[in-house]
Enzyme design. Structure first.
Site, mmCIF file in Angstrom:
data_model
loop_
_atom_site.group_PDB
_atom_site.id
_atom_site.type_symbol
_atom_site.label_atom_id
_atom_site.label_comp_id
_atom_site.label_asym_id
_atom_site.label_seq_id
_atom_site.Cartn_x
_atom_site.Cartn_y
_atom_site.Cartn_z
ATOM 1 N N HIS A 156 59.655 57.095 32.272
ATOM 2 C CA HIS A 156 60.102 56.382 33.738
ATOM 3 C C HIS A 156 61.157 55.174 33.429
ATOM 4 O O HIS A 156 61.745 54.711 34.486
ATOM 5 C CB HIS A 156 59.036 55.673 34.784
ATOM 6 C CG HIS A 156 57.956 56.714 35.546
ATOM 7 N ND1 HIS A 156 58.354 57.632 36.433
ATOM 8 C CD2 HIS A 156 57.109 57.844 34.819
ATOM 9 C CE1 HIS A 156 57.316 58.096 36.813
ATOM 10 N NE2 HIS A 156 56.842 58.647 35.780
ATOM 11 N N ASP A 363 67.426 49.640 33.688
ATOM 12 C CA ASP A 363 66.271 50.037 34.824
ATOM 13 C C ASP A 363 66.898 51.449 34.435
ATOM 14 O O ASP A 363 67.384 52.518 34.310
ATOM 15 C CB ASP A 363 66.927 50.092 36.235
ATOM 16 C CG ASP A 363 65.792 49.312 37.236
ATOM 17 O OD1 ASP A 363 63.975 50.513 36.287
ATOM 18 O OD2 ASP A 363 65.601 49.087 38.376
HETATM 19 C C1 GDG Z 1 59.527 52.400 38.063
HETATM 20 C C2 GDG Z 1 61.063 52.370 36.908
HETATM 21 C C3 GDG Z 1 62.270 54.300 38.436
HETATM 22 C C4 GDG Z 1 59.555 46.934 46.069
HETATM 23 N N1 GDG Z 1 58.646 46.138 46.924
HETATM 24 C C5 GDG Z 1 58.367 46.452 47.299
HETATM 25 C C6 GDG Z 1 58.264 47.634 47.790
HETATM 26 N N2 GDG Z 1 58.762 47.978 46.857
HETATM 27 C C7 GDG Z 1 59.046 49.836 46.266
HETATM 28 C C8 GDG Z 1 60.256 49.949 46.310
HETATM 29 C C9 GDG Z 1 59.987 51.019 45.350
HETATM 30 C C10 GDG Z 1 59.807 50.188 44.093
HETATM 31 O O1 GDG Z 1 58.721 49.847 44.822
HETATM 32 C C11 GDG Z 1 60.089 49.982 42.655
HETATM 33 O O2 GDG Z 1 61.392 51.028 42.328
HETATM 34 P P1 GDG Z 1 62.242 50.460 41.032
HETATM 35 O O3 GDG Z 1 62.174 51.938 40.693
HETATM 36 O O4 GDG Z 1 62.839 49.865 41.656
HETATM 37 O O5 GDG Z 1 61.467 50.084 40.059
HETATM 38 P P2 GDG Z 1 60.172 49.968 39.628
HETATM 39 O O6 GDG Z 1 59.289 49.400 40.155
HETATM 40 O O7 GDG Z 1 60.361 49.122 37.781
HETATM 41 O O8 GDG Z 1 59.708 51.723 38.427
HETATM 42 C C12 GDG Z 1 62.199 53.085 37.513
HETATM 43 C C13 GDG Z 1 60.394 53.668 38.519
HETATM 44 O O9 GDG Z 1 59.462 54.058 37.419
HETATM 45 C C14 GDG Z 1 60.600 55.577 39.017
HETATM 46 O O10 GDG Z 1 60.488 56.650 38.313
HETATM 47 O O11 GDG Z 1 62.362 54.063 38.909
HETATM 48 O O12 GDG Z 1 63.299 52.510 36.498
HETATM 49 O O13 GDG Z 1 61.119 50.499 36.386
HETATM 50 O O14 GDG Z 1 60.161 51.885 45.514
HETATM 51 O O15 GDG Z 1 60.396 50.076 47.306
HETATM 52 N N3 GDG Z 1 57.385 48.797 48.385
HETATM 53 C C15 GDG Z 1 57.157 47.838 49.613
HETATM 54 N N4 GDG Z 1 56.685 46.239 49.691
HETATM 55 C C16 GDG Z 1 57.232 45.723 49.081
HETATM 56 O O16 GDG Z 1 57.540 44.309 48.737
HETATM 57 N N5 GDG Z 1 56.260 48.181 50.696
#
Ligand code: GDG
Length: 461
Positions: A156, A363
């Site tokens: 990921h 990322d």
């Molecule tokens: C890893 C990789 C890759 C965030 N704050 C809140 C909240 N979130 C949710 C977002 C989104 C998720 O968490 C974060 O996903 P990301 O992709 O932005 O980042 P990582 O957590 O680092 O994920 C990344 C991912 O895996 C999938 O393969 O894209 O690159 O690092 O869905 O909306 N959700 C809620 N409250 C928050 O305050 N409910």
């Protein structure tokens, strides 16, 4: 159709998957369709000597099997090797990696424990899908125990360039372990190319048609950019409650333009640089004073790792400095929320904010960028400002792509976003939305699993 066995560090409760976001939903769907097991850590830490058997919970055709970590395992495997060595190095941050010999041992030990606990649950025809950097050696541990199943692995996070990976302890062993899989998937073509280059440099064998030969095995490799459930997220952003929340946001502030950022409070997300770019916008464009705000939601994460405490302190200081310098009795330029916000509120806020500011320094993909686009009103969409170092930038070309280290460039992109005419906003949003809908979470999961099913049956390494 073969039964599916998903293995990841943490297991999401399938009944709450819709609240947890893209990945949990995509995997819960695949499991519900095929039937199967989701195996991993339950998030609990137990003291040494406490023997807790894996807990199983079955709902419909899906069984979750979870086990706790001992304190030593938590410190050496989770906080240690996974999050103080692999996470920083794979995000190109050698400066933040904190290596101790015990960490490697802990990492191997937990992967071996996972394999021991998983082995008795496997049926001969199962498809095994392992997720992420915590479990790089798991396929090789399963092969050691004689399992000839088809095994897929998906990373990921980014896969770094060869020279950077070479700074990781045991890097050869980690890559070699991946050759116990039948399919290894990455988020982007850049990650895939970095992996291929590393293998060619260290093993010197040729690749062909998506296959890579090394360590006496030939595996299939590919890029499988992860998507979101765009329809479901758009629906979440368009409920009567979301309408009410957006109205409240507009009534309670004098600002007309709202910029939003949402990220776990992680140093890979470029938060201090982002706040500095916002400060530069206010410096360069005084006409935006009192008409623009930035809302940064940054829920806590991995607070037991020192590098995360440092970034929190830096952000708090910057927030205070910016609000102290520019704020007024009727205007707070920057709102920083260090809490987890409910997912429906997040969807409403994305829709209610005119600019989505997503500027990680590095990322794997970044789902927030896709969620922001999915939440927009087609009649009056907002603008996505996106780091060119997020995996999502490979697909989302119609966003305003920026170098997140270049504060001036990000400030200028914000100015362009704030003043962009409606027609251009709609053109960009339509193009982005079309791709996000087409390459959604289901597409990702089906593509990966059908590629895995087409590999010839895994031979013991
Ligand atoms: C890893 C990789 C890759 C965030 N704050 C809140 C909240 N979130 C949710 C977002 C989104 C998720 O968490 C974060 O996903 P990301 O992709 O932005 O980042 P990582 O957590 O680092 O994920 C990344 C991912 O895996 C999938 O393969 O894209 O690159 O690092 O869905 O909306 N959700 C809620 N409250 C928050 O305050 N409910």
């Amino acid at each position: 159709m073969s039964r599916l066995v998903v293995v990841s560090n943490r297991v999401a409760d399938p009944s709450k998957a819709s609240q947890s976001g893209g990945l949990a939903v995509a995997l819960a769907d695949a499991l519900a369709e095929r039937g199967g097991i989701w195996f991993g850590w339950d998030g609990k830490v137990v003291e040494k000597g406490t023997r807790v058997p894996p807990a199983t919970h079955t709902e419909g055709r899906v069984t979750t099997v979870t086990l706790p970590l001992t304190r030593k395992d938590y410190e050496e495997y989770y906080l240690g090797f996974a999050n103080s060595v692999l996470w920083p190095i794979f995000h190109y941050r050698l400066d933040l990696s904190d290596f101790r010999t015990a960490y490697v041992k802990g990492y191997q030990r937990v992967n071996s424990k996972f394999a021991d606990a998983l082995a008795p649950l496997l049926k001969p025809d199962d498809l095994i899908w392992i997720h992420d950097y915590h479990l790089l050696p798991l396929a090789s541990e399963l092969r050691k125990r004689g399992h000839g199943h088809r095994i897929g692995f998906f990373l990921h996070i980014p896969f770094p360039p060869s020279d950077i990976l070479a700074a990781a302890p045991e890097h050869q062993l980690l890559v070699r372990s991946l050759f116990s899989c039948d399919l290894v998937g990455f988020q982007t073509n850049t990650d895939l190319a970095n992996f291929e280059r590393y293998v060619l440099e260290h093993q010197g064998e040729e690749s062909d048609g998506g296959h890579l030969k090394a360590y006496e095995r030939t595996i299939l490799v590919g890029s499988f950019p992860i998507g979101i459930d765009a329809e479901a997220f758009a629906a979440l952003a368009h409920t009567p409650k979301a309408d009410a929340q957006i109205q409240l946001l507009q009534r309670r502030t004098i600002a007309r333009t709202h910029i939003i950022g949402v990220d776990r409070l992680d140093y890979s997300k470029g938060l201090p640089e982002r706040l500095r770019a916002f400060r530069r916008l206010l410096e360069l464009y005084p006409q935006h004073h009192k008409s623009v705000t930035l809302m940064q939601i940054a829920p806590p994460t991995r607070e037991d790792v020192d590098a995360y405490t440092d970034i929190r302190e830096e952000l708090e200081a910057l927030t205070g400095a910016i609000n102290g310098r520019y704020g007024d009795f009727d205007w707070t330029p920057l709102r920083y929320i260090h809490r987890t916000i409910p997912r429906p509120t997040l969807a409403a806020l994305f829709r209610g904010c005119q600019v989505g500011l997503v500027t990680p320094l590095r990322d794997g993909m970044n789902l927030v960028a896709k969620e922001y686009v999915a939440a927009q009103d087609l009649n009056d969409p907002g603008v996505l400002v996106l780091s060119k170092f997020a995996g999502a930038a490979e697909e989302l070309k119609e966003a305003l792509l920026v170098n997140p280290y270049d504060i001036d460039e990000v400030a200028e992109a914000l100015e362009v976003a704030i003043t962009m005419p409606l027609k251009e906003r709609q053109e960009r949003n339509n193009a982005l939305l079309e791709r996000i809908r087409r390459h959604d979470a289901r597409y990702w999961q089906e593509n990966f699993l059908s590629a895995l099913e087409q590999t010839s049956l895994g031979a013991a390494a």
